[in-house]
Write a protein that holds these residues in place. Structure first.
Motif, PDB file in Angstrom:
ATOM      1  N   SER A   1       0.837  -1.198   0.000  1.00 19.76           N
ATOM      2  CA  SER A   1       0.000   0.000   0.000  1.00 19.76           C
ATOM      3  C   SER A   1       0.875   1.253   0.000  1.00 19.76           C
ATOM      4  O   SER A   1       0.397   2.355  -0.277  1.00 19.76           O
TER       5      SER A   1
ATOM      6  N   TYR B   1      -5.289 -16.587   3.098  1.00 18.31           N
ATOM      7  CA  TYR B   1      -5.366 -15.806   1.867  1.00 18.31           C
ATOM      8  C   TYR B   1      -6.634 -14.955   1.815  1.00 18.31           C
ATOM      9  O   TYR B   1      -6.600 -13.799   1.361  1.00 18.31           O
TER      10      TYR B   1
ATOM     11  N   VAL C   1      -6.549 -11.287   3.363  1.00 17.81           N
ATOM     12  CA  VAL C   1      -5.502 -10.329   2.998  1.00 17.81           C
ATOM     13  C   VAL C   1      -6.079  -8.999   2.506  1.00 17.81           C
ATOM     14  O   VAL C   1      -5.594  -7.927   2.881  1.00 17.81           O
ATOM     15  N   TYR C   2      -7.112  -9.042   1.646  1.00 18.38           N
ATOM     16  CA  TYR C   2      -7.647  -7.795   1.079  1.00 18.38           C
ATOM     17  C   TYR C   2      -8.074  -6.829   2.176  1.00 18.38           C
ATOM     18  O   TYR C   2      -7.655  -5.662   2.192  1.00 18.38           O
TER      19      TYR C   2
ATOM     20  N   LEU D   1      -5.123  -5.419   4.162  1.00 18.94           N
ATOM     21  CA  LEU D   1      -4.407  -4.362   3.443  1.00 18.94           C
ATOM     22  C   LEU D   1      -5.227  -3.069   3.450  1.00 18.94           C
ATOM     23  O   LEU D   1      -4.689  -1.971   3.603  1.00 18.94           O
ATOM     24  N   GLN D   2      -6.509  -3.230   3.319  1.00 19.07           N
ATOM     25  CA  GLN D   2      -7.417  -2.079   3.259  1.00 19.07           C
ATOM     26  C   GLN D   2      -7.449  -1.314   4.574  1.00 19.07           C
ATOM     27  O   GLN D   2      -7.497  -0.076   4.587  1.00 19.07           O
TER      28      GLN D   2
ATOM     29  N   TYR E   1      -2.534 -11.578  -7.640  1.00 19.97           N
ATOM     30  CA  TYR E   1      -2.575 -10.143  -7.345  1.00 19.97           C
ATOM     31  C   TYR E   1      -3.770  -9.498  -8.033  1.00 19.97           C
ATOM     32  O   TYR E   1      -4.489  -8.674  -7.440  1.00 19.97           O
TER      33      TYR E   1
ATOM     34  N   SER F   1      -7.519 -11.430  -6.975  1.00 21.78           N
ATOM     35  CA  SER F   1      -7.916 -11.109  -5.598  1.00 21.78           C
ATOM     36  C   SER F   1      -8.273  -9.640  -5.428  1.00 21.78           C
ATOM     37  O   SER F   1      -8.766  -9.230  -4.375  1.00 21.78           O
TER      38      SER F   1
ATOM     39  N   HIS G   1      -6.172  -7.370  -4.988  1.00 23.32           N
ATOM     40  CA  HIS G   1      -5.255  -6.762  -4.025  1.00 23.32           C
ATOM     41  C   HIS G   1      -4.618  -5.489  -4.575  1.00 23.32           C
ATOM     42  O   HIS G   1      -4.212  -4.611  -3.808  1.00 23.32           O
TER      43      HIS G   1
END
Length: 347
Positions: A177, A215, A218-219, A222-223, A237, A240, A242
């Motif tokens: 990010s 897995y 993860v989104y 990260l958000q 990548y 997903s 991402h």
């Protein structure tokens, strides 16, 4: 076996799902699939009728899922419909590590998983998590299809599994990010890794903070800032999404971690030698198709994330990266010595 409260709950949920999938018409056999009495005909038509499940983490249009479907189609065709395998994509039957445990038990018959988490079930598979041991995709496949590479599939028997074949997964690189253009930019970042201790050591050696995580989480992580970064291949990548929350990609290609198609040894041992040979050959014959689909989707994924405005930086000099992780590789050299020699010989 690695049990947690979550895993026990997953096994119960999958067992209930299996009852619904199996239906009421056929008796369930001890493998977890369904079997009926022999059918008329000759050759592949003879023997019990089986209905199995294959667990897949990725969505239906993903190259590994397409490989699963091709494998299932070949099995059905060559058995004249006597053996059917239904593919469940999008982690419908659970995330990879929990699914592996369920396949060990025979609660799920087949799965396709990354070799990353397989290190927790068979130590030899940890070699694939070592960074920078493969030069390119051609090098990977020369090793996987060698006697040593194919022999690794049978070493899983001691873990209650049988390997059937390998699938492509490209090369893994870092995305964040935050802007990243060099190894220095990874320092202190919270990076999601596949759940095995070797990956934890690699990320730590690069100066970042390794965060094991399923897995599917993860989104959002990260958000929300729970994670700063993750690492994966182009298709993952992209599929997903991402890239929406981590739009900075640094192409260091630190790992080339293949996928493996698995069957429960409990199920495998109940099959006739003829059915085993049929299923094994179908798995091997699905590889070329999966590799073609992978190459196609990898290019589409790269084009898509570039069009979405992702900042992509190619690592020109891997020397500082290799120097940073050399102590990790050296610490595993005694454990993976013969496999590393075979990988080197496959160049």
């Amino acid at each position: 076996m690695f049990w947690t409260k979550r895993n026990r709950g997953s096994v119960i949920a999958v067992a209930l799902a299996a009852l619904l999938v199996s239906g009421c018409g056929a008796g369930a056999n001890s493998s977890g699939g369904t079997a009926q009495s022999g059918t008329s005909g000759s050759g592949a038509s003879e023997g019990p009728t089986y209905s199995f499940r294959l667990a897949e983490t990725h969505p239906a249009d993903y190259p590994t899922t397409k490989g699963d479907v091709k494998f299932a189609e070949l099995v059905k065709e060559r058995s004249n419909g006597r053996i059917t395998i239904e593919v469940f994509p999008s982690a419908q039957l659970g995330e990879e590590k929990a699914v592996i445990e369920q396949v060990q038990l025979g609660a799920i018959e087949f799965t396709r998983v990354s070799t990353g988490p397989m290190a927790e079930f068979n130590k030899d598979f940890g070699v694939f998590s070592l960074p920078y041991i493969f030069d390119n995709d051609e090098h990977v496949w020369k090793f996987l299809l060698s006697d040593k590479g194919m022999g690794l599939l049978d070493t899983l028997q001691s873990s209650g599994l049988q390997g059937l074949g390998w699938y492509s997964s490209g090369a893994r690189s870092f995305y964040s990010s935050k802007p990243i253009t060099s190894i220095e930019d990874l320092k202190g970042q919270k990076i999601r890794v596949i759940e095995n201790k070797l990956n934890l050591a690699i990320i730590s050696a690069l100066g970042a903070s390794a965060t094991p995580m399923p897995y599917g989480e993860v989104y959002s992580s990260l958000q929300t800032g729970v994670l700063d970064a993750a690492e994966n291949n182009y298709p993952s990548y992209y599929s997903s999404k991402h890239y929406e929350v981590a739009p900075h990609l640094l192409l260091d290609r630190h790992q080339r971690v293949p996928e493996v198609l698995l069957v429960s040894k409990t199920v495998w041992d109940k099959l006739s030698a003829e059915d085993q040979a049929l299923i094994r050959q179908a798995a091997l014959d699905s590889i070329e198709y999966q590799r073609e689909e992978w190459a196609k989707y990898e290019k589409e994924s790269e084009d898509a994330v570039r069009a979405a405005g992702v900042t992509i930086t190619e690592v020109e000099d891997l020397t500082p990266w290799k120097d940073a992780v050399k102590p990790v590789i050296d610490s595993y050299r005694a454990e993976f010595g013969t496999i590393l020699e075979a990988i080197e010989a496959a160049k």
